[in-house]
Design an enzyme around this catalytic site. Structure first.
Site, PDB file in Angstrom:
ATOM      1  N   TYR A 186      41.567  -0.484  56.117  1.00 43.14           N
ATOM      2  CA  TYR A 186      40.971  -1.703  56.486  1.00 43.14           C
ATOM      3  C   TYR A 186      41.271  -2.877  56.186  1.00 43.14           C
ATOM      4  O   TYR A 186      42.178  -3.161  55.291  1.00 43.14           O
ATOM      5  CB  TYR A 186      39.207  -1.436  55.838  1.00 43.14           C
ATOM      6  CG  TYR A 186      38.603  -0.446  56.164  1.00 43.14           C
ATOM      7  CD1 TYR A 186      38.059  -0.482  57.535  1.00 43.14           C
ATOM      8  CD2 TYR A 186      38.281   0.714  55.470  1.00 43.14           C
ATOM      9  CE1 TYR A 186      37.339   0.602  58.108  1.00 43.14           C
ATOM     10  CE2 TYR A 186      37.295   1.575  55.854  1.00 43.14           C
ATOM     11  CZ  TYR A 186      37.068   1.623  57.055  1.00 43.14           C
ATOM     12  OH  TYR A 186      36.113   2.734  57.515  1.00 43.14           O
ATOM     13  N   LYS A 237      26.443   8.883  24.968  1.00 42.25           N
ATOM     14  CA  LYS A 237      25.456   8.212  25.783  1.00 42.25           C
ATOM     15  C   LYS A 237      26.164   8.256  27.204  1.00 42.25           C
ATOM     16  O   LYS A 237      27.127   8.611  27.246  1.00 42.25           O
ATOM     17  CB  LYS A 237      25.279   6.878  25.362  1.00 42.25           C
ATOM     18  CG  LYS A 237      26.475   5.979  25.109  1.00 42.25           C
ATOM     19  CD  LYS A 237      26.273   4.727  24.423  1.00 42.25           C
ATOM     20  CE  LYS A 237      27.701   4.018  24.382  1.00 42.25           C
ATOM     21  NZ  LYS A 237      27.646   2.865  23.633  1.00 42.25           N
TER      22      LYS A 237
HETATM   23  C1  LIG Z   1      28.709   3.203  22.805  1.00 46.05           C
HETATM   24  C2  LIG Z   1      28.558   2.792  21.242  1.00 46.05           C
HETATM   25  C3  LIG Z   1      29.623   3.622  20.268  1.00 46.05           C
HETATM   26  C4  LIG Z   1      30.865   4.236  20.757  1.00 46.05           C
HETATM   27  O1  LIG Z   1      31.815   3.296  21.267  1.00 46.05           O
HETATM   28  P1  LIG Z   1      33.250   3.765  21.607  1.00 46.05           P
HETATM   29  O2  LIG Z   1      33.772   2.378  21.868  1.00 46.05           O
HETATM   30  O3  LIG Z   1      33.146   4.381  22.859  1.00 46.05           O
HETATM   31  O4  LIG Z   1      33.678   4.616  20.480  1.00 46.05           O
HETATM   32  C5  LIG Z   1      29.265   3.177  19.035  1.00 46.05           C
HETATM   33  N1  LIG Z   1      28.191   2.595  18.460  1.00 46.05           N
HETATM   34  C6  LIG Z   1      27.300   2.045  19.496  1.00 46.05           C
HETATM   35  C7  LIG Z   1      26.186   1.407  18.911  1.00 46.05           C
HETATM   36  C8  LIG Z   1      27.526   2.264  20.711  1.00 46.05           C
HETATM   37  O5  LIG Z   1      26.590   1.810  21.584  1.00 46.05           O
END
Ligand SMILES: *Cc1c(COP(=O)(O)O)cnc(C)c1O
Length: 373
Positions: free
Chosen positions: A270, A34
């Site tokens: 800055y 994702k």
């Molecule tokens: C993002 C996500 C994962 C993966 O999580 P990680 O901690 O990056 O391994 C797995 N299951 C769901 C439902 C997620 O939203």
């Protein structure tokens, strides 16, 4: 050299997949890609994983479509399901697996199934082009995360209603752990126990473990594991994974674009947040928050220059940051600088900036060039 540049080491990713499979030898692997594969480039990452994992998980249907359109015809799961009936129609025609985590999503599925059946019945001689196909549905159960998922007392009802949908070919069970990045958490063990109990009477595939569960909770592995961040050798928590045999797969680099003699008592950058205690040389590195380096990384955050750690000093600006190279340094303009990666775990930078590796990866901006080894 192009600067800044993020190098993604495919070999390290494949090595990490092996480590993951070694930890959970009896589970199928759903690679979670994702958010543009955690900011690293969805298509490139999916291509390097396609032959070694059993499917992909995404959060938005556009991500699923782009994986499928680039040639993948295996399993793709929409982790949050469909957001409306239009998306569900697409999922049904593309045969994506969908998560159902609330009643609205179930109603949408029941309605589409009904109208699909009516259409099929109506045209008894000339079947209309059948645009929907039965899909696998993952029922998401809330076991303690309290974000998405149905409550325990509704599981039976949901399962029955799903079984009555002709467009559901298989029902799986899913949940998500809220603190699996901590080792030995009683809360996590309770969630796993809940999941075990609530799904014990069902045959369908089960999944609860993301990276934290994979690494720290062997009893969370079930039929499918869902690694995301650990694919890149990055920890879901604050400690790096080198003692688990993982390799950091992403290196963020830039270069020195100026070196100046700097006198004791002079500030840099800055708001004059850092003042030199002694004469030194300040290096200016071509990277800043405009590239996604965190602006709130404080003075003292480690930066790797010519194989040694030097401290970031002063405020991070949009296009640049400054480091204290020391008066004796022999670094030159054009020398490469590593902001995180193989010899400088991203977790250290994340800890300093009060965030996590996930955010540092996903907030790299358009200006960063990606290179895939
Ligand atoms: C993002 C996500 C994962 C993966 O999580 P990680 O901690 O990056 O391994 C797995 N299951 C769901 C439902 C997620 O939203």
């Amino acid at each position: 050299m192009k600067a800044p540049i993020a190098t993604v080491n495919t070999k390290a990713i494949l090595h990490n997949v092996k480590q993951i499979k070694h930890l959970a030898p009896n589970s199928k692997v759903l690679a979670i890609v994702k958010a543009n594969a955690y900011g690293l480039g969805l298509i490139n990452i999916y291509q390097s994983l396609a032959n070694v994992v059993d499917g992909f998980g995404v959060a938005r249907i556009v991500e699923a479509l782009s994986i499928q359109e680039s040639g993948f015809n295996g399993k793709i799961i929409l982790l949050e399901g469909c957001f409306d009936k239009l998306e569900l129609g697409q999922a049904l025609s593309r045969q994506f697996d969908v998560v159902i985590h609330n009643e609205k999503q179930l109603e949408d599925l029941e309605e589409l199934t009904k109208s699909w059946q009516e259409r099929l019945d109506e045209f008894s001689f000339f079947k209309p082009l059948n645009i929907y196909f039965p899909i696998m549905v993952w029922l998401k159960i809330d076991t303690g995360m309290h974000r998405l998922g149905i409550e325990a007392n509704r599981i039976t009802e949901f399962v029955q209603r799903l079984q009555n949908c002709a467009l559901v070919k298989e029902i799986g069970f899913m949940s998500h752990l809220s603190c699996a990045d901590e080792e030995n958490s009683i809360y996590v063990q309770n969630q796993i126990a809940n999941f075990q109990e609530l799904t014990a009477n069902y045959q369908g595939a089960k999944t609860i473990a993301a990276s934290g569960g994979i690494l720290f909770y062997e009893n969370s592995h079930y039929d499918w594991i869902r690694p995301g961040i650990s694919l890149y050798g990055i920890s879901p928590g604050s400690k790096n994974l080198s003692n688990f045999g993982f390799q950091q797969a992403v290196t963020l680099k830039s270069q020195l674009i100026a070196i100046r003699l700097h006198k004791a008592g002079e500030p840099v950058g800055y708001s004059r947040t850092w003042i030199a205690k002694q004469n030194t040389k300040i290096g200016v590195v071509a990277i800043g928050y405009g590239d996604g380096y965190p602006r709130n990384a404080p003075s003292g955050t480690p930066v790797l220059v010519n194989g040694r750690i030097v401290p970031l000093v002063g405020r991070v600006s949009m296009d640049m940051l400054t480091v204290d190279l020391g008066i004796e340094c022999t670094d030159k303009i054009g020398d490469p600088v590593i902001l995180w990666g193989e010899n400088l775990p991203i977790e250290e930078i994340a800890n300093k900036a009060g965030t996590i590796g996930y955010e540092l990866l996903t907030r790299l901006t358009q200006r960063v060039e990606f290179e895939y080894l």
